[in-house]
Design a protein around this motif. Structure first.
Motif, PDB file in Angstrom:
ATOM      1  N   TYR A   3      -5.513   1.742   1.237  1.00  0.00           N
ATOM      2  CA  TYR A   3      -6.434   1.037   1.851  1.00  0.00           C
ATOM      3  C   TYR A   3      -7.705   1.750   2.155  1.00  0.00           C
ATOM      4  CZ  TYR A   3      -8.411  -2.145   5.129  1.00  0.00           C
ATOM      5  OH  TYR A   3     -10.132  -3.627   5.431  1.00  0.00           O
ATOM      6  N   PHE A  10       0.669  -0.938   0.045  1.00  0.00           N
ATOM      7  CA  PHE A  10      -0.369  -0.227   0.013  1.00  0.00           C
ATOM      8  C   PHE A  10       0.836   1.091   0.099  1.00  0.00           C
ATOM      9  CE2 PHE A  10      -2.937  -2.611   1.668  1.00  0.00           C
ATOM     10  CZ  PHE A  10      -4.247  -3.107   0.787  1.00  0.00           C
ATOM     11  N   SER A  11      -0.044   2.018  -0.451  1.00  0.00           N
ATOM     12  CA  SER A  11       0.917   3.732  -0.335  1.00  0.00           C
ATOM     13  C   SER A  11       0.862   4.146   0.749  1.00  0.00           C
ATOM     14  CB  SER A  11       0.042   4.810  -1.490  1.00  0.00           C
ATOM     15  OG  SER A  11      -0.404   4.041  -2.189  1.00  0.00           O
ATOM     16  N   ARG A  38       2.554   2.289  -7.986  1.00  0.00           N
ATOM     17  CA  ARG A  38       1.416   2.620  -7.793  1.00  0.00           C
ATOM     18  C   ARG A  38       0.766   3.261  -6.929  1.00  0.00           C
ATOM     19  NH1 ARG A  38      -1.405  -2.155 -11.367  1.00  0.00           N
ATOM     20  NH2 ARG A  38      -0.081  -3.251 -12.638  1.00  0.00           N
ATOM     21  N   TYR A  39      -0.038   3.739  -6.288  1.00  0.00           N
ATOM     22  CA  TYR A  39      -0.805   4.744  -6.019  1.00  0.00           C
ATOM     23  C   TYR A  39      -2.063   3.645  -5.134  1.00  0.00           C
ATOM     24  CZ  TYR A  39       1.436   9.224  -7.157  1.00  0.00           C
ATOM     25  OH  TYR A  39       2.220   9.631  -6.950  1.00  0.00           O
ATOM     26  N   ARG A  40      -1.872   3.288  -3.945  1.00  0.00           N
ATOM     27  CA  ARG A  40      -2.837   1.709  -3.771  1.00  0.00           C
ATOM     28  C   ARG A  40      -3.433   2.427  -1.792  1.00  0.00           C
ATOM     29  NH1 ARG A  40      -0.007  -2.437  -4.680  1.00  0.00           N
ATOM     30  NH2 ARG A  40      -0.712  -2.687  -6.496  1.00  0.00           N
TER      31      ARG A  40
END
Length: 133
Positions: free
Chosen positions: A68, A43-44, A64-66
């Motif tokens: 939660y 996660f970011s 990637r931008y992720r």
């Protein structure tokens, strides 16, 4: 002769017990909760203000931008919109929508109009989890 018959029936009961225990262990292994689909997904890193608004979001380790967000925090209108667009009959099919499969086969191969798909949300989830492995 009576003793031999009794030993035979005891052997059948023991074999039946072994089979039942084996089946129950297999069923337990198949139905036990698996580890989260999100384990191992990067996660970011995010910096939040005191009121909870994000101030800075960086790329995750896979560029990637992720972020939660638990599904409980999504608005009901968004959930209904996704179901309406992606899988209208989500609550009425067993994971594969047979009506959509037949419609897709007819439109794509019989009528040569390749614009119809038949994937359901469970099918998409399986595809995404296979990609993560």
């Amino acid at each position: 002769m009576f003793v031999v018959g009794r030993r035979k029936s005891v052997g059948i009961y023991i074999a039946l017990g072994v089979v039942l225990i084996s089946l129950s262990l297999i069923l337990y292994a198949a139905c036990r909760p698996r580890e989260s689909l999100l384990s191992g997904v990067p996660f970011s890193p995010c910096v939040y203000a005191r009121d909870g608004t994000p101030l800075r979001v960086a790329l995750a380790s896979d560029d990637r931008y992720r972020l939660y967000r638990p599904i409980e925090r999504f608005p009901e209108t968004l959930k209904r919109a996704v179901l309406l667009k992606e899988d209208r009959y989500y609550y009425w099919h067993p994971g594969v929508n047979p009506v959509a499969v037949f419609r897709s086969v007819f439109q794509n191969y019989v009528a040569r109009n390749g614009t119809s798909g038949a994937s359901t949300i469970p099918m998409q989830l399986v595809r995404l989890t296979r990609r993560l492995e």
